[in-house]
Design a protein around this motif. Structure first.
Motif, PDB file in Angstrom:
ATOM      1  N   VAL A 163      31.380  -7.566 -15.103  1.00 37.25           N
ATOM      2  CA  VAL A 163      32.698  -8.176 -15.377  1.00 37.25           C
ATOM      3  C   VAL A 163      32.816  -8.469 -16.862  1.00 37.25           C
ATOM      4  CG1 VAL A 163      33.925 -10.321 -14.820  1.00 37.25           C
ATOM      5  CG2 VAL A 163      32.736  -9.486 -13.180  1.00 37.25           C
ATOM      6  N   ASN A 164      32.044  -8.858 -17.579  1.00 38.70           N
ATOM      7  CA  ASN A 164      32.102  -9.130 -19.041  1.00 38.70           C
ATOM      8  C   ASN A 164      32.463  -8.103 -19.684  1.00 38.70           C
ATOM      9  OD1 ASN A 164      30.833 -11.888 -18.827  1.00 38.70           O
ATOM     10  ND2 ASN A 164      28.959 -10.845 -18.253  1.00 38.70           N
ATOM     11  N   VAL A 190      24.872 -13.873 -13.234  1.00 33.18           N
ATOM     12  CA  VAL A 190      24.169 -12.893 -12.931  1.00 33.18           C
ATOM     13  C   VAL A 190      25.250 -12.024 -12.028  1.00 33.18           C
ATOM     14  CG1 VAL A 190      22.295 -12.125 -11.645  1.00 33.18           C
ATOM     15  CG2 VAL A 190      21.995 -14.143 -12.701  1.00 33.18           C
ATOM     16  N   ARG A 191      26.007 -12.449 -11.223  1.00 32.17           N
ATOM     17  CA  ARG A 191      26.977 -11.900 -10.339  1.00 32.17           C
ATOM     18  C   ARG A 191      27.965 -10.932 -11.211  1.00 32.17           C
ATOM     19  NH1 ARG A 191      28.135 -15.543  -4.934  1.00 32.17           N
ATOM     20  NH2 ARG A 191      26.129 -15.469  -4.168  1.00 32.17           N
ATOM     21  N   ASN A 192      28.399 -11.525 -12.275  1.00 32.96           N
ATOM     22  CA  ASN A 192      29.332 -10.952 -13.397  1.00 32.96           C
ATOM     23  C   ASN A 192      28.471  -9.987 -13.722  1.00 32.96           C
ATOM     24  OD1 ASN A 192      31.258 -12.851 -12.548  1.00 32.96           O
ATOM     25  ND2 ASN A 192      31.152 -14.323 -14.428  1.00 32.96           N
ATOM     26  N   MET A 193      27.209  -9.860 -14.010  1.00 36.04           N
ATOM     27  CA  MET A 193      26.394  -8.833 -14.527  1.00 36.04           C
ATOM     28  C   MET A 193      26.391  -7.443 -13.718  1.00 36.04           C
ATOM     29  SD  MET A 193      23.618 -10.779 -16.495  1.00 36.04           S
ATOM     30  CE  MET A 193      22.668  -9.180 -16.893  1.00 36.04           C
ATOM     31  N   GLY A 194      27.241  -7.427 -12.575  1.00 35.62           N
ATOM     32  CA  GLY A 194      27.040  -6.520 -11.510  1.00 35.62           C
ATOM     33  C   GLY A 194      26.300  -6.534 -10.557  1.00 35.62           C
ATOM     34  N   ALA A 238      23.600 -11.498  -5.755  1.00 34.28           N
ATOM     35  CA  ALA A 238      22.346 -12.276  -6.511  1.00 34.28           C
ATOM     36  C   ALA A 238      22.571 -13.711  -6.007  1.00 34.28           C
ATOM     37  CB  ALA A 238      22.599 -12.327  -7.918  1.00 34.28           C
ATOM     38  N   THR A 239      21.420 -14.350  -5.916  1.00 32.82           N
ATOM     39  CA  THR A 239      21.250 -15.816  -5.474  1.00 32.82           C
ATOM     40  C   THR A 239      20.320 -16.212  -6.479  1.00 32.82           C
ATOM     41  OG1 THR A 239      19.459 -15.370  -3.952  1.00 32.82           O
ATOM     42  CG2 THR A 239      21.745 -15.280  -3.055  1.00 32.82           C
ATOM     43  N   VAL A 240      20.489 -17.824  -6.798  1.00 31.84           N
ATOM     44  CA  VAL A 240      19.540 -18.528  -7.540  1.00 31.84           C
ATOM     45  C   VAL A 240      19.130 -20.119  -6.678  1.00 31.84           C
ATOM     46  CG1 VAL A 240      19.329 -19.784  -9.696  1.00 31.84           C
ATOM     47  CG2 VAL A 240      20.577 -17.705  -9.539  1.00 31.84           C
ATOM     48  N   HIS A 241      17.756 -20.117  -6.596  1.00 32.39           N
ATOM     49  CA  HIS A 241      17.291 -21.267  -6.042  1.00 32.39           C
ATOM     50  C   HIS A 241      16.386 -22.018  -6.922  1.00 32.39           C
ATOM     51  CE1 HIS A 241      13.466 -19.059  -5.182  1.00 32.39           C
ATOM     52  NE2 HIS A 241      13.088 -20.315  -5.181  1.00 32.39           N
ATOM     53  N   LEU A 242      16.393 -23.526  -6.740  1.00 31.35           N
ATOM     54  CA  LEU A 242      15.724 -24.321  -7.322  1.00 31.35           C
ATOM     55  C   LEU A 242      14.375 -24.469  -6.785  1.00 31.35           C
ATOM     56  CD1 LEU A 242      18.487 -27.077  -8.032  1.00 31.35           C
ATOM     57  CD2 LEU A 242      18.046 -25.252  -9.249  1.00 31.35           C
ATOM     58  N   ASP A 243      13.354 -24.653  -7.855  1.00 27.50           N
ATOM     59  CA  ASP A 243      11.927 -24.836  -7.457  1.00 27.50           C
ATOM     60  C   ASP A 243      11.726 -26.241  -8.199  1.00 27.50           C
ATOM     61  OD1 ASP A 243       9.377 -24.776  -6.383  1.00 27.50           O
ATOM     62  OD2 ASP A 243       8.664 -23.022  -7.814  1.00 27.50           O
ATOM     63  N   LYS A 244      11.326 -27.214  -7.688  1.00 25.80           N
ATOM     64  CA  LYS A 244      11.132 -28.466  -7.803  1.00 25.80           C
ATOM     65  C   LYS A 244       9.504 -28.998  -7.776  1.00 25.80           C
ATOM     66  CE  LYS A 244      14.516 -30.135  -5.997  1.00 25.80           C
ATOM     67  NZ  LYS A 244      15.579 -31.145  -5.238  1.00 25.80           N
TER      68      LYS A 244
END
Length: 774
Positions: free
Chosen positions: A182-183, A114-118, A122-128
């Motif tokens: 970045v891609n 996601v960060r490479n997309m600009g 961005a952050t990602v968290h887990l929901d269990k």
């Protein structure tokens, strides 16, 4: 009987459900991974873009509903030494136990993507969420505000390289206002590298291009600069200007063993110089020098081009006389030398081969056997021309003739034939320039075929000759042009009983008689095929794709025009003839479209539409039987067996049996929807719904109800549904489909809708085929 069986069936089902408990395979304090989802709060960041970063997925579901493979595995007991337990474990899927470390790794990779997309913040968290021994996992993406490029600048010290880039600036992927992706930035480096490698920069790679990004504080804007680094082979070397290389000598070496070149090695070869090229070989040259020059794209004195190298590989790969090829470049010694000598290594393929085939036949209970011998030569005239000849013979014992007529010359069926073809790896046609032939990577083929059939009722001779071209464009588009295709059918003998039968049927069935008369078809045609996923005819697509196929052909127009010049009006108002045989005149066009939607790596949804129309005119009142459409079968409406549906609401023969001759038409429509899923091991499953039919253009008393009418044809569309199994062997796909009639246009009232009251013996059809239906 049926009532007494119910308790046993119920007991078996209960035993199966209890025996396949998953809990026994879940370790203590562990969870079965039951579901994985990716959730994004930003519309532009689509969750489907990150499925490939998930390292641990839950067990697969059949048709996205039931986890049958896992249940199959869980039928096995804990003791893995028993063969029955090993069997169920082999064909099933082990329960996926949630691994926290793997989930964290996936989280890290999604966040990086996601960060490479600009979206640099961005952050990602887990929901269990857990319930008993099952766990549902969700990756929540918080993209934040994206960074965009405010200004793009170039720092290119080399004026020539700068000029090349400026000339190609319309293809640039960089622009003000774009996301700081970045891609995309890396794709632009690769694009420029490819451009320069095709302009002589033999040693250039993308690492010589770097970006400098400056951001303004408290803003999301980026000023981007693309810089060109000087050439350095090693870090300790002095920086220098990038050099353009030209091709010096081009050498062809025909030998299976040598893969490196030294002066003393070349001395062992015989050699000749053809035009500007050197040819080295041992014993005898197995390819003509002109062929190698025509298929080569690396030219002496021209700038080095990576595209020319790849085109040469592609061209040489089309020569069946070669096992493989290899191209290497050597720098010419000397200070500041920018010359490359090319060495093209050619390994000879086996020229000749033979094959022998034996098969058994069963036609309506009549047993027989067939055998064939084929011979192939891959380099007939030392230009990689492929010659093939095949001889085939068949015998079938015909039973049930009963009171056979005395004029039957034999009581069985015999067939023998020979076919041959000569394939050229070039576009063989006079008056074409050599540049055109090199640009069109075509193969030309001339074919001849002769078959003789002897039955108790008749004898028939079939002969054909063809001249065609095939070529491929960008590996996705395929073309075929049949310059001329002549098919001749000659009936030298008909028994008196069979002739009487045909005469009696003439009033009822004009098609039947036409199928057993002398015929001549001289056709020209063109077909086009496009597949967005490349050549996937025998393999399973892995991404969304679509394919288009179009075909058009005509027959008899030139013969008709020539006949019209000689005789404005034919004798007694009959058809024009050539060698006393009426020739066919018609035009025919087909179109097919298929779209494949990938739901996930194990499930896909496919839609297909196929349509065709053929129109006989001029010298023909009806199409040749081989050119007519039929419906039903493994690639059409699968609730009907092959050639058993249509035309229109035609009911078939009076005795209720299938009528292959009459169940053919001039218009065809097929609509198919298929859901495909991976089951286990090499088995895939499918659920499908098919619809379609055929119709005639002209009304015929022998095909009552078959005429196409705009206000009625949609009421005559047949519908079927069913399930299928595919055995995927990678190089071959075996397909088994079972279809049930849903709407039968031939019937009326309640019988018209067998989907409501299905009867297996009446409505089911089984099909076996190779490859996908569309």
């Amino acid at each position: 009987m049926k009532k007494s069986a119910r308790p046993y069936i119920c007991t078996l089902m209960i035993a199966l459900c209890t025996s396949c408990s998953v809990s026994k395979f879940i370790p203590e304090n562990k969870y079965l991974l039951d579901e994985v989802r990716i959730v994004s709060e930003t519309k532009e960041v689509k969750p489907s873009q990150f499925n490939s970063y998930i390292r641990q997925n839950p067990n697969a579901k059949w048709f996205n509903l039931v986890k049958i493979p896992m249940r199959t595995y869980c039928i096995s007991g804990v003791d893995s030494t028993k063969w029955i337990n090993r069997f169920f474990r082999k064909i099933g899927d082990a329960p996926v136990i949630y691994d926290e470390s793997v989930a964290l790794k996936s989280q890290e990779e999604i966040e990086k993507a996601v960060r490479n997309m600009g979206y640099m913040g961005a952050t990602v968290h887990l929901d269990k969420k857990t319930k008993k021994d099952k766990l549902k996992l969700a990756y929540h993406i918080h993209a934040g505000h994206p960074y965009t490029v405010r200004h793009v600048a170039y720092d290119i010290d080399d004026l020539l390289i700068s000029d090349y880039m400026r000339q190609d600036s319309a293809q640039s992927l960089l622009a003000s206002g774009m996301l700081f992706d970045v891609n995309v930035l890396d794709a632009e480096r690769q694009r420029i590298t490819k451009l320069l490698q095709n302009k002589g920069y033999y040693k250039f790679n993308k690492d010589f291009l770097v970006y400098q990004a400056d951001t303004t504080r408290n803003t999301y804007l980026v000023d981007l600069t693309l810089r060109l680094l000087p050439y350095q082979r090693r870090k300790e070397d002095l920086p220098q200007k990038h050099r353009q290389y030209k091709v010096g000598e081009v050498n062809f070496l025909a030998d299976d063993e040598i893969m490196s070149v030294q002066e003393e090695t070349l001395a062992e070869f015989d050699s000749l110089r053809y035009k500007e090229y050197n040819m080295y070989y041992k014993r005898k040259a197995f390819l003509r020098p002109q062929v190698l020059v025509d298929f080569n794209r690396i030219r002496p004195g021209e700038l080095y081009s990576e595209q020319d190298v790849q085109n040469t590989y592609s061209n040489l790969g089309r020569l069946r006389a070669l096992k493989y090829s290899n191209i290497r470049f050597h720098e010419v010694n000397g200070k500041d030398s920018t010359q490359l000598d090319a060495y093209v290594f050619l390994a000879k393929n086996k020229n000749k081969s033979m094959a022998f085939e034996v098969e058994g036949t069963n036609s309506a209970g009549d047993l027989g056997a067939a055998a064939s011998v084929s011979f192939q030569h891959r380099n007939v005239f030392k230009g990689s021309e492929t010659f093939m000849m095949k001889v085939r013979g068949a015998y079938e014992a015909i039973t049930g003739l009963g009171g056979a007529s005395q004029d039957y010359v034999n009581d069985n069926y015999m067939e023998y034939g020979v076919e041959s073809s000569l394939n050229f790896p070039q576009f063989m046609f006079p008056f074409l320039s050599s540049n055109f032939k090199k640009r069109i990577r075509a193969t030309s083929e001339v074919g001849l075929k002769f078959t003789s059939q002897v039955r108790p009722e008749f004898s028939r001779t079939l002969a054909s000759a063809s001249w065609s071209y095939k070529w491929t464009d960008r590996k996705r588009m395929q073309h075929r042009f049949d310059l001329v295709d002549v098919n001749y059918v000659y009936m030298p003998r008909k028994s008196s009983a069979f002739q009487e039968y045909l005469d009696d049927m003439t009033q009822k069935n004009s098609l039947l008689k036409a199928s057993y008369e002398n015929q001549l078809v001289v056709r020209t045609g063109y077909s086009f095929t496009y597949n967005s996923a490349g050549n996937v005819v025998m393999r399973t697509p892995t991404k969304n794709s679509y394919s288009i196929r179009a075909n058009i052909e005509e027959a008899g127009n030139l013969l008709y025009a020539a006949s019209k010049l000689v005789h404005p009006n034919p004798k007694d108002g009959e058809d024009y003839v050539l060698a006393n045989i009426p020739f066919a005149q018609y035009v025919k066009a087909d179109f097919d479209f298929a779209k494949n939607f990938m739901i996930d790596p194990r499930n896909s949804f496919v839609f297909h539409i196929g349509a065709g129309v053929a129109y006989p005119y001029g010298n023909s009142k009806m199409l040749p039987f081989e050119k007519r459409y039929f419906s039903g079968g493994a690639n059409s409406v699968r609730g009907w067996s092959v050639r058993s549906l249509g035309p229109g609401v035609y009911k078939g023969s009076e005795d209720g049996n299938m009528d292959f001759i009459n169940q053919a038409g001039d218009i065809k429509l097929d609509l198919n929807i298929e859901y495909r899923t991976h089951l286990f091991w090499k088995l895939n499953g499918a659920a499908f719904v098919d619809a379609g039919n055929i119709w005639t253009i002209r009304d015929d008393s022998g095909q009552e109800g078959g005429l196409f009418k705009f206000n009625e044809f949609y009421k005559q569309i047949a519908v079927a549904y069913g399930l299928g199994i595919r055995f995927d062997l990678d190089y071959l796909i075996l397909r088994f489909d079972g279809g049930m009639k849903a709407i039968n246009p031939v019937e009326t009232g309640k019988k018209r809708y067998p989907v409501i009251r299905p009867r297996f013996s009446r409505d089911f059809a089984f099909h076996f085929a190779v490859g996908y239906p569309f």
